[in-house]
Write an enzyme that holds these catalytic residues in place. Structure first.
Site, PDB file in Angstrom:
ATOM      1  N   SER A   1      96.756  -5.990  35.917  1.00 15.24           N
ATOM      2  CA  SER A   1      97.680  -5.191  36.710  1.00 15.24           C
ATOM      3  C   SER A   1      97.141  -4.989  38.135  1.00 15.24           C
ATOM      4  O   SER A   1      96.904  -5.967  38.846  1.00 15.24           O
ATOM      5  CB  SER A   1      97.960  -3.867  35.999  1.00 15.24           C
ATOM      6  OG  SER A   1      99.033  -3.183  36.585  1.00 15.24           O
TER       7      SER A   1
ATOM      8  N   ASP B   1     107.624  -8.779  31.612  1.00 12.30           N
ATOM      9  CA  ASP B   1     106.946  -7.761  32.425  1.00 12.30           C
ATOM     10  C   ASP B   1     107.965  -7.033  33.307  1.00 12.30           C
ATOM     11  O   ASP B   1     108.599  -7.639  34.166  1.00 12.30           O
ATOM     12  CB  ASP B   1     105.881  -8.441  33.292  1.00 12.30           C
ATOM     13  CG  ASP B   1     104.908  -7.451  33.931  1.00 12.30           C
ATOM     14  OD1 ASP B   1     105.293  -6.288  34.135  1.00 12.30           O
ATOM     15  OD2 ASP B   1     103.777  -7.859  34.242  1.00 12.30           O
TER      16      ASP B   1
ATOM     17  N   HIS C   1     103.932  -6.443  30.284  1.00 11.27           N
ATOM     18  CA  HIS C   1     102.895  -6.151  31.272  1.00 11.27           C
ATOM     19  C   HIS C   1     101.578  -5.777  30.600  1.00 11.27           C
ATOM     20  O   HIS C   1     100.505  -6.031  31.138  1.00 11.27           O
ATOM     21  CB  HIS C   1     103.365  -5.000  32.173  1.00 11.27           C
ATOM     22  CG  HIS C   1     102.417  -4.656  33.279  1.00 11.27           C
ATOM     23  ND1 HIS C   1     102.190  -5.494  34.340  1.00 11.27           N
ATOM     24  CD2 HIS C   1     101.621  -3.563  33.473  1.00 11.27           C
ATOM     25  CE1 HIS C   1     101.303  -4.930  35.168  1.00 11.27           C
ATOM     26  NE2 HIS C   1     100.945  -3.763  34.651  1.00 11.27           N
TER      27      HIS C   1
END
Length: 296
Positions: A165, A211, A243
């Site tokens: 991330s 995601d 994600h």
């Protein structure tokens, strides 16, 4: 016309038989490979060996307190227990926004058991942005190679970065800042900067088709597309993934991360077979792009 005596002919035949015998056992190619690349670590790879939850090395770990370091928030170092094979390449891994090293901890022993020193870190604060995470990755690399208790096990010239991330965004930032890095792998990366033409580090961009936090259309895909065409690069889009898929043990992430790190940190061309020709779409791969064969 050349005439050879029987002893000469017998000697030539004996040499040929001996060579054939060595070739049959694989000793000659193996010895040659070891001579050509002193960084190879571990046995000949197979699909099952790179998909396995553990590689051939037993792994130890040590905790690094945030109170004993500066520039990042401490972490855990995972490393091959044995020193028989000499030094290893190393990779530092950053978690994402609001997350701790526990969210990426599964990668520590999995990668280390394949022959790397792996440092999963905490950031200074859980809300640090990608540019800060990039600096912290580099600070952690410097600590690992210069001050850590395992510094003697690390080859400081063969280093890589990974992150999830915002840690993935930080991975790109770190590679941009330090072109000597050998490999970068952002995992469902997030960054407001979408273009990375400055990167000189072989980069595997990993995205997820489902995601919604860092959609591939606005993050991983433009990251990949902006990398120089001359760079060794690849884009792996996970199928049926979110994600947060990189936060749990994942065979597809592991096998291609291991192959990428081996290929570019260790220059181990035995792993080229898993990257080129490009992997095909499957139950776990939505899409895979890249340039083959690799240059480095």
């Amino acid at each position: 016309m050349h005439v050879f005596s029987r002893p000469v002919v017998r000697a030539a035949l004996a040499a040929a038989v001996a060579t054939a015998g060595l070739l049959g056992t694989g000793l000659v190619p193996g010895a040659q490979a070891a001579a050509d690349n002193p960084y190879e670590r571990g046995p000949e790879p197979t699909v099952s060996s790179i998909e396995a939850s553990r590689g051939s090395y037993a792994v130890s770990q040590t905790t690094v307190s945030s109170l004993s370091v500066s520039g990042f928030g401490g972490g855990t170092i995972y490393y091959p227990t044995s020193t028989a094979d000499g030094t290893f390449g190393a990779v530092v891994i950053s978690p994402g926004f609001t997350a701790y090293q526990s969210s990426i901890a599964w990668l520590g022993p999995r990668l280390a058991s394949q022959g790397f020193v792996v440092f999963t870190i905490d950031t200074n604060t859980t809300v640090d942005q990608p540019d800060s995470r990039g600096r912290q990755l580099l600070s952690a690399l410097d600590y690992l190679t210069q001050s850590s208790s395992v510094r003697g096990r690390v080859d400081a010239s063969r280093l890589g970065v990974m992150g999830h991330s915002m840690g993935g965004g930080g991975t790109l930032e770190a590679a941009k800042s330090r072109s000597s890095l050998k490999a970068a792998i952002p995992l469902t990366g997030w960054n407001t900067d979408k273009t990375w033409p400055e990167l000189r580090t072989p980069t595997l961009v990993v995205g997820a088709d489902g995601d919604t936090v860092a959609p591939v259309s606005s993050h991983s895909e433009p990251f990949y597309q902006s990398l120089p065409s001359s760079l060794d690069k690849a884009y792996l889009e996970l199928n049926g993934a979110s994600h947060f898929t990189p936060n749990s043990s994942n065979t597809t992430i592991a096998k291609y991360s291991i192959s990428w790190l081996k290929r570019f940190i260790d220059n181990d061309t035995r792993f080229e077979q898993f990257l080129c020709p490009l992997p095909r779409p499957s139950l776990t791969i939505e899409e895979y792009r890249g340039n083959c064969p690799h240059n480095s």
